[in-house]
Write a protein that holds these residues in place. Structure first.
Motif: not given
Length: 310
Positions: A11, A33, A35, A47-48, A51, A61-65
């Motif tokens: 991140s 990375t 969210a 965004n990180t 990202w 690329c995808c995200t997660t909490e």
């Protein structure tokens, strides 16, 4: 030898720089990375750094909490596992089944000589502590915090002029180049891991904004080291005439004894007496204004010798 496939989880800024170096030679199959989160005065979603870089490099690329509670994403990782998962500067604990989803597990690049400075702020803490040398550690993740077995630990010199940005760059280059050599030249089949030493473990917890408040009773050298570590973010500051004054750059100098917190003038530059020595200011930022040379700030406010900063 077939080159192993990799994926990347991270991140922060250190993660983004490592990803940039690694992806130039070995392209990750996917990137995961954190969210977006509200940040700044306007609390806009941000965004990180990973990202932003993944988009620039056209990496999937995808995200997660919170990965440990994201069963759908965990299943996706298991179904799309590469040979090796790199987890760098992610800010979340990695647990099973992600730890063993890839045949070669999860490998981390951590910018300290583990087991010293486990946690989220090893670069800042090393600078704040005035270290002249550290290391970058490549290790396999386990369910502890930065506690897994060691693969490599190259030494890293810290120059007296290094700050967070320059030391991050040096650590990212050293760690990423070491990883690429081990991955592409040696190959995972040759890797040998050793347990971390049980002695000498220490923590590098997240920086609290309150740590930036200057205590003039401290030695000037300690304050300079704090500026090197966190002067840009979250910032090192004091109060001048009732308003916050951020100090971006300064030097420690020897001066005759005086009352801690009182101003002196040395070669036209403002200096603040400390518990030991004085802090010779180079660049400051008054509240609500841009950064400027310390002598220009002092001249504009007509700061005089003996004036006290809190």
């Amino acid at each position: 030898m077939k080159e192993p496939t990799i994926a990347f989880i991270g991140s922060g800024r250190f993660a983004a720089r490592c990803l940039e170096i690694i992806a130039a030679r070995v392209r990750p199959l996917w990137v995961l990375t954190a969210a977006p989160r509200a940040a700044g005065r306007g609390l806009f979603l941000q965004n990180t750094a990973v990202w932003e870089l993944a988009e620039k490099l056209s990496l999937p690329c995808c995200t997660t909490e919170k990965l440990s509670a994201d069963s759908e994403r965990v299943e996706w990782i298991k179904e799309n596992a590469p040979d090796l998962i790199l987890v760098i500067d992610f800010g979340q604990m990695i647990k099973e089944p992600v730890l063993s989803a890839a045949p070669y597990g999860c490998l981390n690049i951590h910018p300290s000589r583990l087991p010293r400075y486990r946690g989220s702020a090893p670069i800042q803490r090393a600078l704040m502590d005035g270290l002249t040398a550290t290391a970058v550690t490549l290790f396999r993740l386990d369910e502890g915090m930065d506690s897994g077995p060691l693969l490599a630990q190259p030494e890293l010199e810290i120059d007296a002029r290094d700050d967070y940005a320059s030391l991050l760059e040096k650590a990212a280059l050293l760690g990423s180049e070491t990883l690429l050599r081990l991955l592409c030249e040696d190959g995972p089949a040759s890797w040998r891991f050793t347990p971390q030493p049980s002695e000498g473990a220490s923590l590098a917890p997240k920086i609290d904004k309150a740590e930036g408040r200057i205590d003039w009773q401290l030695p000037a050298r300690e304050i300079v080291n704090r500026i090197r570590g966190i002067g840009k973010a979250p910032g090192v500051y004091c109060t001048a005439r009732g308003k916050r004054l951020r100090i971006h750059a300064a030097d420690a100098v020897d001066v005759p004894s005086g009352e801690a917190g009182c101003c002196a003038v040395i070669d036209g530059r403002p200096a603040i007496i400390c518990g030991e020595g004085a802090l010779l200011l180079t660049e400051v930022q008054p509240e609500g204004k841009r950064a400027l040379r310390a002598e220009d700030w002092a001249r504009g406010l007509r700061i005089c010798g003996g004036e006290r900063l809190e």
